[in-house]
Design an enzyme around this catalytic site. Sequence first.
Site, PDB file in Angstrom:
ATOM      1  N   LYS A 140       0.575  14.301   1.549  1.00 31.49           N
ATOM      2  CA  LYS A 140      -0.775  14.597   1.051  1.00 31.49           C
ATOM      3  C   LYS A 140      -0.982  16.099   0.839  1.00 31.49           C
ATOM      4  O   LYS A 140      -1.953  16.534   0.246  1.00 31.49           O
ATOM      5  CB  LYS A 140      -1.828  14.046   2.017  1.00 31.49           C
ATOM      6  CG  LYS A 140      -1.816  12.515   2.118  1.00 31.49           C
ATOM      7  CD  LYS A 140      -2.781  12.017   3.197  1.00 31.49           C
ATOM      8  CE  LYS A 140      -2.646  10.534   3.467  1.00 31.49           C
ATOM      9  NZ  LYS A 140      -3.298   9.694   2.442  1.00 31.49           N
ATOM     10  N   THR A 153      -8.584   6.472  -1.857  1.00 32.10           N
ATOM     11  CA  THR A 153      -9.929   5.905  -2.025  1.00 32.10           C
ATOM     12  C   THR A 153     -10.974   6.978  -1.757  1.00 32.10           C
ATOM     13  O   THR A 153     -12.088   6.909  -2.283  1.00 32.10           O
ATOM     14  CB  THR A 153     -10.144   4.710  -1.070  1.00 32.10           C
ATOM     15  OG1 THR A 153      -9.633   5.046   0.219  1.00 32.10           O
ATOM     16  CG2 THR A 153      -9.466   3.460  -1.584  1.00 32.10           C
ATOM     17  N   HIS A 156       0.802  -1.227   0.000  1.00 34.68           N
ATOM     18  CA  HIS A 156       0.000   0.000   0.000  1.00 34.68           C
ATOM     19  C   HIS A 156       0.833   1.274   0.000  1.00 34.68           C
ATOM     20  O   HIS A 156       0.290   2.363   0.136  1.00 34.68           O
ATOM     21  CB  HIS A 156      -0.903   0.056   1.231  1.00 34.68           C
ATOM     22  CG  HIS A 156      -1.957  -0.996   1.264  1.00 34.68           C
ATOM     23  ND1 HIS A 156      -3.238  -0.785   0.789  1.00 34.68           N
ATOM     24  CD2 HIS A 156      -1.924  -2.271   1.686  1.00 34.68           C
ATOM     25  CE1 HIS A 156      -3.950  -1.881   0.954  1.00 34.68           C
ATOM     26  NE2 HIS A 156      -3.165  -2.812   1.489  1.00 34.68           N
ATOM     27  N   LYS A 192     -14.742   8.233  -3.584  1.00 34.83           N
ATOM     28  CA  LYS A 192     -15.995   8.541  -2.895  1.00 34.83           C
ATOM     29  C   LYS A 192     -16.525   9.905  -3.335  1.00 34.83           C
ATOM     30  O   LYS A 192     -17.737  10.085  -3.517  1.00 34.83           O
ATOM     31  CB  LYS A 192     -15.785   8.478  -1.373  1.00 34.83           C
ATOM     32  CG  LYS A 192     -15.418   7.070  -0.907  1.00 34.83           C
ATOM     33  CD  LYS A 192     -14.827   7.019   0.503  1.00 34.83           C
ATOM     34  CE  LYS A 192     -14.130   5.667   0.720  1.00 34.83           C
ATOM     35  NZ  LYS A 192     -13.300   5.610   1.940  1.00 34.83           N
ATOM     36  N   LYS A 207      -8.811  13.601   4.805  1.00 33.50           N
ATOM     37  CA  LYS A 207      -7.934  12.430   4.768  1.00 33.50           C
ATOM     38  C   LYS A 207      -6.979  12.567   5.935  1.00 33.50           C
ATOM     39  O   LYS A 207      -6.927  13.610   6.576  1.00 33.50           O
ATOM     40  CB  LYS A 207      -7.161  12.369   3.450  1.00 33.50           C
ATOM     41  CG  LYS A 207      -6.476  13.706   3.088  1.00 33.50           C
ATOM     42  CD  LYS A 207      -5.724  13.630   1.773  1.00 33.50           C
ATOM     43  CE  LYS A 207      -6.615  13.748   0.554  1.00 33.50           C
ATOM     44  NZ  LYS A 207      -6.630  12.549  -0.255  1.00 33.50           N
ATOM     45  N   ARG A 208      -6.200  11.511   6.221  1.00 33.47           N
ATOM     46  CA  ARG A 208      -5.201  11.644   7.271  1.00 33.47           C
ATOM     47  C   ARG A 208      -4.251  12.792   6.964  1.00 33.47           C
ATOM     48  O   ARG A 208      -4.015  13.118   5.809  1.00 33.47           O
ATOM     49  CB  ARG A 208      -4.417  10.333   7.416  1.00 33.47           C
ATOM     50  CG  ARG A 208      -5.192   9.249   8.117  1.00 33.47           C
ATOM     51  CD  ARG A 208      -5.581   9.680   9.519  1.00 33.47           C
ATOM     52  NE  ARG A 208      -4.403   9.790  10.368  1.00 33.47           N
ATOM     53  CZ  ARG A 208      -3.953   8.834  11.178  1.00 33.47           C
ATOM     54  NH1 ARG A 208      -4.627   7.705  11.289  1.00 33.47           N
ATOM     55  NH2 ARG A 208      -2.866   9.000  11.875  1.00 33.47           N
TER      56      ARG A 208
HETATM   57  O1  HBZ Z   1      -3.875   2.625   1.758  1.00 32.78           O
HETATM   58  C1  HBZ Z   1      -3.225   3.778   2.250  1.00 32.78           C
HETATM   59  C2  HBZ Z   1      -2.535   4.497   1.108  1.00 32.78           C
HETATM   60  O2  HBZ Z   1      -1.824   5.620   1.605  1.00 32.78           O
HETATM   61  C3  HBZ Z   1      -3.590   4.933   0.124  1.00 32.78           C
HETATM   62  O3  HBZ Z   1      -2.990   5.529  -1.004  1.00 32.78           O
HETATM   63  C4  HBZ Z   1      -4.404   3.720  -0.330  1.00 32.78           C
HETATM   64  O4  HBZ Z   1      -5.497   4.124  -1.081  1.00 32.78           O
HETATM   65  C5  HBZ Z   1      -4.927   2.948   0.882  1.00 32.78           C
HETATM   66  C6  HBZ Z   1      -5.619   1.672   0.494  1.00 32.78           C
HETATM   67  O5  HBZ Z   1      -4.846   0.925  -0.391  1.00 32.78           O
HETATM   68  N1  HBZ Z   1      -2.327   3.398   3.299  1.00 32.78           N
HETATM   69  C7  HBZ Z   1      -2.715   3.465   4.576  1.00 32.78           C
HETATM   70  O6  HBZ Z   1      -3.823   3.866   4.883  1.00 32.78           O
HETATM   71  N2  HBZ Z   1      -1.807   3.035   5.485  1.00 32.78           N
HETATM   72  C8  HBZ Z   1      -2.016   3.003   6.806  1.00 32.78           C
HETATM   73  O7  HBZ Z   1      -3.042   3.398   7.336  1.00 32.78           O
HETATM   74  C9  HBZ Z   1      -0.936   2.438   7.650  1.00 32.78           C
HETATM   75  C10 HBZ Z   1      -1.237   2.078   8.950  1.00 32.78           C
HETATM   76  C11 HBZ Z   1      -0.257   1.546   9.750  1.00 32.78           C
HETATM   77  C12 HBZ Z   1       1.024   1.413   9.275  1.00 32.78           C
HETATM   78  C13 HBZ Z   1       1.342   1.776   7.968  1.00 32.78           C
HETATM   79  C14 HBZ Z   1       0.343   2.290   7.156  1.00 32.78           C
HETATM   80  O8  HBZ Z   1       1.993   0.894  10.063  1.00 32.78           O
END
Ligand code: HBZ
Length: 820
Positions: A553, A655, A359, A659, A547-548
């Site tokens: 971002k 994502t 991801h 939406k 978003k976060r």
């Molecule tokens: O995953 C996100 C990507 O940034 C985004 O572009 C993509 O659409 C989405 C689904 O594929 N990644 C995350 O949300 N990642 C985390 O939340 C995360 C949480 C804990 C971690 C590392 C990443 O240790």
Amino acid sequence: MTNEMFKKEAFKKSVKDNVKFLYRKTIEEATQEQIFQAVSYTVKDVIIDNWLETQKAYDEQDPKIVYYMSMEFLMGRALGNNLINLCGYGEVKEALEELGFDLNCIEDQEPDPALGNGGLGRLAACFLDSLATLNYAAYGCGIRYHYGMFKQQIKDGYQIEVPDNWLKNGYPFELRRPEYAKEVHFGGYVRAEYDAEKGATRFIHEGYQAVKAIPYDMPITGYDNDVVNTLRIWDAEPIVDFELDSFDKGDYKKAVEQENLARNIVEVLYPNDNHYAGKELRLKQQYFFVSASLQEAIAKYKKKHDDIHKLYEKVTFQMNDTHPTVAVAELMRILMDEEGLGWDEAWEITTKSVAYTNHTIMSEALEKWPIELFSRLLPRVYQIIEEINRRFIAEIQAKYPGNYEKIKKMAIIYDGQVKMAHLAIAAGYSVNGVARLHTEILKNQELRDFYEMMPEKFNNKTNGITQRRFLLHANPLLADWITEHIGPDWITDLSQLKKLKVYADDEKALQEFMNIKFRNKERLAKYILEHNGVEVDPHSIFDVQVKRLHEYKRQLLNILHVIYLYNQIKMHPEMEFYPRTFIFGAKASAGYATAKKIIKLINSVADVVNNDASINGKIKVVFIENYRVSNAEIIFAAADVSEQISTASKEASGTGNMKFMLNGAPTLGTMDGANVEIVEEVGAENAFIFGLSSDEVINYENNGGYDPNVIYNTDEEIRQVLMQLINGTFSSDTELFRDLYDSLLTNKNTDRADRYFILADFRSYADAQKRVEEAYKDEKGWAKKALLNTACSGKFTSDRTIQEYVDDIWHLDKVIVRKK
Ligand code: HBZ
């Protein structure tokens, strides 16, 4: 209607009965929260019957099962969603009205089960919805965190994190399943014992601490098909017998440690997204839920099948990022140490059963565990990883004799660290990215060596979202309008939306479409007034970035541009300017100082701009507190403009972008992640694209970055904006935003100045914003763009994504539950 229980009279009686036996109250005496509980129990009753039926169908038909292994499931509220999927929403709404309650208010009583950070966790939730809707047998496997994502409060413009005690009143949609408890072992040491009879060495794990894993099941209802799958999340409890034993033996310390281990392990979700912190407790969480889930999957398989060698024919494990990757070694351990297989047999089964989704390419997100920590916590599992590594290096050597660079770049254990992504790729039978561009970057840049060595593993699965939650539930006005025009099939076949294209030039349809948008903007304006005390004008352009909060971002680019516009209006009061409401929503990871400073900046700018009478309310800035799934549903429906402005190459997919599109908001964005595919679907004329391409960004990065000072020195307006960060315009403390200023111009705290190319993209962004304004002024032209965004969003359903996973990776069988 699929169930008698949702007939109004039966439903009302059931709610009354529930209030009576749960609270010994009449419906008039009950609080809204109690009504929520009572209604939920009634709904759960309906679900339980389908759940049993589904289980029976699975038992009879014995389909292949996917176990979706994820540290996070950002489910959002369940009540409304279940009513939607059971096709009982309308009926229940009316029944509650007759009892004197508003279903929306009852839904608002439910805490958001926020067992995830952002995109990755929400994707897992959308996938479960689609799997159930498409009649596939699936389990979500995760952790029952006692505290999910923190609640965000804004005090004096700063983010404050408040614990989210979502289980406080009891959660009606979960079922404790103590009969499926498993033991998970940590620490201790490994003893090798030669078994002369078998002529083989056995490895025995001793001196460990044990935790009991107790599963809680949450139902995942499919849409109108009676399927109910399961999200199984594990809680931890101390092992009581063992505790007494050790107490007897005088091992009191160990008993207490075990108790603490159990208490700590599931206490709280780590609130980091795209950032690896290397905390021991995090690795404990990972192993805890992975081990319990694998034990359960294998036990379930063995109930029906005697040949463990064929496990992969009936079972597949999808690893959501590297967080559950310890599954590779744990599966090997179970197959060898508990099932008695040899290495080669175990490896064949494992490598045909596990698959990995990547991801992110952000290097700070990659999980690399120090050997010392890993081997101390999981000695047997570590031993197995060492052997996997030894064999993998031998393979690399065989393929690239004498090329030690390859080993350095690809080894699973190197430089004192265990690299989880390398383990996932070496063992997984599939490695996928989450949007086409992202997968290409993986293949050509980040994971190039792996791709060259095993190209057949790599594939793309562009993300998707569920239209059941993000349109049917979130935007009932638009959902009804769409159904009136093209029928209801879009609910399970989103490609149907393309039929709306014929209305792109139909004035009446366009008018209706924009009226709905307006009413949704009024709904959001009301929410903002109630929650922020800020009045916003629904006639203004609602420009939204939710978003976060993360530097890549680029919320900072957005707010700097707001400052720039503010300066323009102040300097040229006569200038034509279409009123704009800039809406932000974002949680920053608790330890991420820069991200938190950006939140403070947004709120400080809001303070100044919103209270400056001289600009006649032309700009409003709103920071929505505690952005989460439940308010997201209101926000997407009300957006005019979707801000997707990450530095190209950094956002794997996104994502939220999907939406917004589904709800008729054109994208203002960079050619990053799934934005590329969004533009491809809707046409460049219906989006506002700007900025460096990912190739350009990567090129700069590979050649030492770029110099933002050139821009600072030559562009007066940009320089003015930056100066305002440190000259008291937005804070009497001129040092408050100094770090943000510095981050753009010097490499004091980072390896590069302006790592995310904010100044490089600023002018191009401002131009795109200007194009947005011009386009919005053309009412009909805008309506057409908005409608076409909805009409062209069919590709971005998670139903499509899941079908691709099924066809290319999982190869699942459809199961029919409804007997009609
Ligand atoms: O995953 C996100 C990507 O940034 C985004 O572009 C993509 O659409 C989405 C689904 O594929 N990644 C995350 O949300 N990642 C985390 O939340 C995360 C949480 C804990 C971690 C590392 C990443 O240790």
